[in-house]
Write an enzyme that holds these catalytic residues in place. Structure first.
Site, PDB file in Angstrom:
ATOM      1  N   SER A 160       0.226  -1.868  12.515  1.00  0.00           N
ATOM      2  CA  SER A 160      -0.180  -1.149  13.734  1.00  0.00           C
ATOM      3  C   SER A 160      -0.591  -2.072  14.880  1.00  0.00           C
ATOM      4  O   SER A 160      -1.523  -1.751  15.625  1.00  0.00           O
ATOM      5  CB  SER A 160      -1.303  -0.150  13.436  1.00  0.00           C
ATOM      6  N   HIS A 196       7.486  -6.925   1.279  1.00  0.00           N
ATOM      7  CA  HIS A 196       6.901  -6.002   2.253  1.00  0.00           C
ATOM      8  C   HIS A 196       6.264  -4.837   1.486  1.00  0.00           C
ATOM      9  O   HIS A 196       6.747  -4.442   0.423  1.00  0.00           O
ATOM     10  CB  HIS A 196       7.963  -5.487   3.224  1.00  0.00           C
ATOM     11  N   GLU A 233      -0.477  -7.928   5.527  1.00  0.00           N
ATOM     12  CA  GLU A 233      -0.228  -6.575   6.022  1.00  0.00           C
ATOM     13  C   GLU A 233      -0.941  -5.560   5.128  1.00  0.00           C
ATOM     14  O   GLU A 233      -0.363  -5.106   4.126  1.00  0.00           O
ATOM     15  CB  GLU A 233       1.280  -6.294   6.036  1.00  0.00           C
ATOM     16  N   GLY A 235       2.399   1.436   9.574  1.00  0.00           N
ATOM     17  CA  GLY A 235       3.211   2.633   9.774  1.00  0.00           C
ATOM     18  C   GLY A 235       2.507   3.764  10.514  1.00  0.00           C
ATOM     19  O   GLY A 235       1.362   3.632  10.946  1.00  0.00           O
TER      20      GLY A 235
HETATM   21  P1  PGA Z   1       3.831  -1.177  12.075  1.00  0.00           P
HETATM   22  O1  PGA Z   1       4.621  -1.912  10.889  1.00  0.00           O
HETATM   23  O2  PGA Z   1       3.546  -2.217  13.128  1.00  0.00           O
HETATM   24  O3  PGA Z   1       4.750  -0.117  12.541  1.00  0.00           O
HETATM   25  O4  PGA Z   1       2.561  -0.651  11.480  1.00  0.00           O
HETATM   26  C1  PGA Z   1       4.230  -3.159  10.438  1.00  0.00           C
HETATM   27  C2  PGA Z   1       5.048  -3.577   9.245  1.00  0.00           C
HETATM   28  O5  PGA Z   1       5.326  -2.750   8.374  1.00  0.00           O
HETATM   29  O6  PGA Z   1       5.423  -4.758   9.127  1.00  0.00           O
END
Ligand code: PGA
Length: 260
Positions: free
Chosen positions: A217, A100, A170, A176
């Site tokens: 997001s 991640h 991602e 985030g």
């Molecule tokens: P988020 O996180 O949807 O809050 O942007 C995605 C992730 O980190 O897998």
């Protein structure tokens, strides 16, 4: 087009939720999504390590699959603070999330380490969920596809098992609270190119069964456009899925969009 019948929808709760909070969340989510056939959607939740025993107990016999957020590549040894494949096996965990963006960028994990983790996860019978993604600087420099290709090739070095392999794209800049949601066309194009890399590594037929999920997001406003992209096989959701009701709403929006 490689899109298959089943879609993948999951969440990683990061360093949020205590054991009690995870239990409450999973109980609600299980009840809300119980009617969804497994052939339609692969639902999964990846909570904190400390919640895993309680989560396993709660999800016994459930269609919701359970994952761990990280794993050491060694079975045992002098690795203070790490969790081994044997320890996760003892908990009957299905999925191991590897690489991640927060592991790579906050904890400085390298492509080599992610590769060792993927191999160890597959050898121990887990589904390995390898996360990849470029930074904003890399995107601005026009090297996103090169970065993704390197992360895939290094992360999947020596891997021959393709049936228990999932990939999540991602982009670091999209994740985030400060993340900027990626445009669906941009995501689709990255997925298309990543699938080419997977074909290079595994051959066309095998690569066609490796799902590539998008994360960063995802929210009620972009969930349908994103899942409607031909190369997007699923969504890996953070904040917008941390309330059972909200996650269920997103799941229903996705399922509904597929019947239209
Ligand atoms: P988020 O996180 O949807 O809050 O942007 C995605 C992730 O980190 O897998």
């Amino acid at each position: 087009m490689t899109k298959r019948g089943k879609i993948y929808l999951g969440t990683n709760t990061k360093m949020y939720k205590t054991i009690a909070e995870t239990e409450k969340y999973l109980k609600e989510l299980e009840e809300l999504t119980r009617d969804i056939p497994e052939e339609t959607a692969e639902l999964f939740v990846i909570p904190s390590y400390t919640s895993l025993p309680a989560a396993r107990e709660l999800l016994k016999g459930s269609h919701i699959r359970l994952g761990a957020q990280n794993m050491c590549w060694e079975e045992q040894g002098q690795f203070t603070g790490e969790i081994s494949p044997l320890m996760l096996k003892e908990l009957a965990i299905d999925i191991v999330e590897i690489g991640h963006s927060e592991r790579r960028h906050v904890f400085r994990e390298t492509d080599e380490e992610e590769g060792k983790k993927v191999s160890a996860a597959l050898e121990h019978g887990f589904t390995a969920l390898l996360c990849v993604g470029e930074t904003l600087e890399q995107r601005k420099a026009g090297i996103s596809d090169e970065v993704l290709s390197i992360q895939l090739k290094m992360g999947l070095q020596g891997v021959t098992e393709h049936r228990r392999l999932w990939v999540a794209y991602e982009p670091v800049w999209a994740i985030g609270v400060n993340g900027i949601p990626a445009a669906e066309e941009y995501v689709n194009e990255r997925h298309r190119r990543m699938k080419r890399v997977l074909e290079e590594l595994f051959g066309r037929e095998k690569a066609s069964v490796i799902p590539v999920l998008y994360g960063g997001s995802v929210n009620p406003g972009n969930v349908v456009p994103l899942i409607s992209q031909p190369w997007v096989d699923g969504l890996f959701i953070g904040r917008s899925a941390w309330k059972a009701e909200s996650f269920n709403r997103l799941i229903r929006m996705v399922l509904q969009s597929r019947t239209e």
